[in-house]
Each structure stands twice: as C-alpha cells, then as structure tokens.
Write a protein that holds these residues in place. Structure first.
Motif, PDB file in Angstrom:
ATOM      1  N   ARG A 119      10.964  11.658  11.439  1.00 30.42           N
ATOM      2  CA  ARG A 119      10.979  11.538  12.830  1.00 30.42           C
ATOM      3  C   ARG A 119      12.296  11.541  13.509  1.00 30.42           C
ATOM      4  O   ARG A 119      12.583  11.973  14.397  1.00 30.42           O
ATOM      5  CB  ARG A 119       9.971  10.364  13.350  1.00 30.42           C
ATOM      6  CG  ARG A 119       8.657  10.407  13.290  1.00 30.42           C
ATOM      7  CD  ARG A 119       7.896   9.243  13.971  1.00 30.42           C
ATOM      8  NE  ARG A 119       8.456   7.819  13.434  1.00 30.42           N
ATOM      9  CZ  ARG A 119       7.784   7.266  12.315  1.00 30.42           C
ATOM     10  NH1 ARG A 119       6.757   8.077  11.834  1.00 30.42           N
ATOM     11  NH2 ARG A 119       8.041   6.224  12.126  1.00 30.42           N
ATOM     12  N   ASP A 120      13.196  10.840  12.917  1.00 28.59           N
ATOM     13  CA  ASP A 120      14.462  10.501  13.397  1.00 28.59           C
ATOM     14  C   ASP A 120      15.259  11.876  13.182  1.00 28.59           C
ATOM     15  O   ASP A 120      15.973  12.354  14.248  1.00 28.59           O
ATOM     16  CB  ASP A 120      15.375   9.423  12.414  1.00 28.59           C
ATOM     17  CG  ASP A 120      15.000   8.106  12.720  1.00 28.59           C
ATOM     18  OD1 ASP A 120      14.350   7.918  13.786  1.00 28.59           O
ATOM     19  OD2 ASP A 120      15.243   7.324  11.843  1.00 28.59           O
ATOM     20  N   VAL A 121      15.181  12.654  12.015  1.00 24.30           N
ATOM     21  CA  VAL A 121      15.638  14.015  11.944  1.00 24.30           C
ATOM     22  C   VAL A 121      15.117  14.988  13.021  1.00 24.30           C
ATOM     23  O   VAL A 121      15.953  15.621  13.656  1.00 24.30           O
ATOM     24  CB  VAL A 121      15.648  14.639  10.654  1.00 24.30           C
ATOM     25  CG1 VAL A 121      15.751  15.884  10.670  1.00 24.30           C
ATOM     26  CG2 VAL A 121      16.257  13.671   9.559  1.00 24.30           C
ATOM     27  N   ASP A 122      13.761  14.986  13.162  1.00 24.62           N
ATOM     28  CA  ASP A 122      13.038  15.891  14.216  1.00 24.62           C
ATOM     29  C   ASP A 122      13.717  15.409  15.624  1.00 24.62           C
ATOM     30  O   ASP A 122      14.119  16.168  16.535  1.00 24.62           O
ATOM     31  CB  ASP A 122      11.598  15.705  14.387  1.00 24.62           C
ATOM     32  CG  ASP A 122      10.935  16.153  13.059  1.00 24.62           C
ATOM     33  OD1 ASP A 122      11.421  16.824  12.514  1.00 24.62           O
ATOM     34  OD2 ASP A 122       9.603  15.723  12.826  1.00 24.62           O
ATOM     35  N   LEU A 123      14.055  14.267  16.014  1.00 26.62           N
ATOM     36  CA  LEU A 123      14.551  13.794  17.340  1.00 26.62           C
ATOM     37  C   LEU A 123      16.045  14.349  17.507  1.00 26.62           C
ATOM     38  O   LEU A 123      16.500  15.067  18.373  1.00 26.62           O
ATOM     39  CB  LEU A 123      14.850  12.199  17.699  1.00 26.62           C
ATOM     40  CG  LEU A 123      13.246  11.686  17.741  1.00 26.62           C
ATOM     41  CD1 LEU A 123      13.297  10.061  17.702  1.00 26.62           C
ATOM     42  CD2 LEU A 123      12.544  12.222  19.140  1.00 26.62           C
ATOM     43  N   THR A 161       0.937  -1.121  -0.054  1.00 27.26           N
ATOM     44  CA  THR A 161      -0.102   0.179   0.013  1.00 27.26           C
ATOM     45  C   THR A 161       0.959   1.298   0.225  1.00 27.26           C
ATOM     46  O   THR A 161       2.148   1.033   0.191  1.00 27.26           O
ATOM     47  CB  THR A 161      -1.075  -0.144   1.326  1.00 27.26           C
ATOM     48  OG1 THR A 161       0.066   0.049   2.327  1.00 27.26           O
ATOM     49  CG2 THR A 161      -1.955  -1.126   1.323  1.00 27.26           C
ATOM     50  N   SER A 162       0.389   2.374  -0.314  1.00 25.30           N
ATOM     51  CA  SER A 162       0.978   3.647  -0.363  1.00 25.30           C
ATOM     52  C   SER A 162       1.692   3.841   1.260  1.00 25.30           C
ATOM     53  O   SER A 162       2.759   4.512   1.193  1.00 25.30           O
ATOM     54  CB  SER A 162       0.093   4.788  -0.729  1.00 25.30           C
ATOM     55  OG  SER A 162      -0.836   4.922   0.083  1.00 25.30           O
ATOM     56  N   GLU A 171       6.394   4.799   4.903  1.00 26.24           N
ATOM     57  CA  GLU A 171       6.761   4.565   6.194  1.00 26.24           C
ATOM     58  C   GLU A 171       8.311   5.079   6.175  1.00 26.24           C
ATOM     59  O   GLU A 171       8.459   5.598   7.316  1.00 26.24           O
ATOM     60  CB  GLU A 171       6.541   3.274   6.371  1.00 26.24           C
ATOM     61  CG  GLU A 171       6.876   2.837   7.963  1.00 26.24           C
ATOM     62  CD  GLU A 171       6.400   4.054   9.134  1.00 26.24           C
ATOM     63  OE1 GLU A 171       6.969   4.086  10.099  1.00 26.24           O
ATOM     64  OE2 GLU A 171       5.283   4.292   8.702  1.00 26.24           O
ATOM     65  N   PRO A 172       9.033   4.459   5.354  1.00 27.61           N
ATOM     66  CA  PRO A 172      10.575   4.937   5.680  1.00 27.61           C
ATOM     67  C   PRO A 172      10.716   6.383   5.468  1.00 27.61           C
ATOM     68  O   PRO A 172      11.619   6.979   6.232  1.00 27.61           O
ATOM     69  CB  PRO A 172      11.341   4.230   4.411  1.00 27.61           C
ATOM     70  CG  PRO A 172      10.415   3.210   3.960  1.00 27.61           C
ATOM     71  CD  PRO A 172       8.786   3.589   4.394  1.00 27.61           C
ATOM     72  N   ILE A 173      10.140   7.136   4.477  1.00 29.17           N
ATOM     73  CA  ILE A 173      10.287   8.678   4.632  1.00 29.17           C
ATOM     74  C   ILE A 173       9.690   9.039   5.974  1.00 29.17           C
ATOM     75  O   ILE A 173      10.402  10.111   6.484  1.00 29.17           O
ATOM     76  CB  ILE A 173       9.214   9.072   3.295  1.00 29.17           C
ATOM     77  CG1 ILE A 173       9.877   8.472   2.146  1.00 29.17           C
ATOM     78  CG2 ILE A 173       9.016  10.778   3.384  1.00 29.17           C
ATOM     79  CD1 ILE A 173       9.061   8.710   0.826  1.00 29.17           C
ATOM     80  N   TYR A 174       8.547   8.552   6.440  1.00 30.89           N
ATOM     81  CA  TYR A 174       8.170   9.403   7.702  1.00 30.89           C
ATOM     82  C   TYR A 174       9.185   9.014   8.851  1.00 30.89           C
ATOM     83  O   TYR A 174       9.236   9.605   9.865  1.00 30.89           O
ATOM     84  CB  TYR A 174       6.635   8.747   8.143  1.00 30.89           C
ATOM     85  CG  TYR A 174       5.656   9.209   7.039  1.00 30.89           C
ATOM     86  CD1 TYR A 174       5.669  10.759   6.467  1.00 30.89           C
ATOM     87  CD2 TYR A 174       4.581   8.661   6.738  1.00 30.89           C
ATOM     88  CE1 TYR A 174       4.733  11.295   5.590  1.00 30.89           C
ATOM     89  CE2 TYR A 174       3.677   9.186   5.785  1.00 30.89           C
ATOM     90  CZ  TYR A 174       3.513  10.425   5.177  1.00 30.89           C
ATOM     91  OH  TYR A 174       2.667  10.869   4.417  1.00 30.89           O
ATOM     92  N   ALA A 175       9.696   7.570   9.049  1.00 32.67           N
ATOM     93  CA  ALA A 175      10.643   7.247   9.870  1.00 32.67           C
ATOM     94  C   ALA A 175      11.700   8.063   9.975  1.00 32.67           C
ATOM     95  O   ALA A 175      12.356   8.512  10.890  1.00 32.67           O
ATOM     96  CB  ALA A 175      10.733   5.937   9.671  1.00 32.67           C
TER      97      ALA A 175
END
Length: 123
Positions: free
Chosen positions: A20-24, A7-8, A13-17
C-alpha cells in the motif's frame, strides 16, 4: 514463518502494508509527472534541462553565458543567473512562465473552412 500464536493474516499484514505504501508513493510520483507534463502541454517550458558556462565552450549556446550562468536547453533558451535561479524556476515553472517557441498554444490558428480545410482569402 508462522508461530503458534499468530494467524497467516498477521504474518502477511506487513507485506500488504508495504505494498500500500508503494502504491501511494507511485500515485504521488504519477501526479507530479502529470503536473510536470501539463506545463509543456499548455505550451510553456518546464526548464527540465540546462547547461552552464564553460570556458572554452563545448556547446554553441555556452558562448552566450557569463560565469555562473545557465541556459535552458529544454526549449525556451532562458538564461538563469545561477543554479538557485534555475532550481527555483524548475520547481515552479509557472511562477514566471516562458512560452515554448513554435508550440501550437502560442501560434495563431489558421482560419478553417468546410471540412477543416484552410479557408481561401476572398477580398
């Protein structure tokens, strides 16, 4: 690219993950910067820059140094015995706090009268 069996959301999911890592990581860097600036806000030097011994000296403060020594150029003028000493105090400036000359936290406050004006000495 999407395949027939995904699914899309699986593809995204890897992009969003990663986001999140960059935000942390950014939050950690902001917290470190806040702690760094809090040292100066309290009136202590964080030893953010230093210059070492050089012969002939380029800067006037280098005349005070012996080979291997460094001097803080961030405000306090502390002389460090070597690079390791400077790095240790750079990593934890409050382990051996050095007041910043002229910082309001270390200068006596004037007595104030009405509306924040300096009170006249009456004796």
């Amino acid at each position: 690219m999407l395949y027939a069996d995904e699914t899309s959301s699986d593809a995204l999911e890897p992009i969003y993950a990663h986001r999140r890592d960059v935000d942390l990581e950014m939050a950690e860097m902001h917290a470190a910067a806040d702690a760094w600036h809090a040292v100066r806000d309290r009136g202590y030097c964080n030893h953010g820059s230093a210059t070492g011994y050089r012969n002939p000296p380029v800067y006037e403060v280098q005349k005070l140094l012996k080979p291997g020594q460094l001097i803080c150029t961030a405000g306090c003028g502390t002389i460090f015995t070597d690079d390791e000493d400077w790095y240790a105090q750079l990593d934890d400036p409050m382990a051996n706090p050095r007041p910043l000359p002229g910082h309001p936290a270390h200068t006596p406050a004037l007595a104030t009268g009405p509306a924040g004006t300096a009170a006249a000495a009456t004796s």
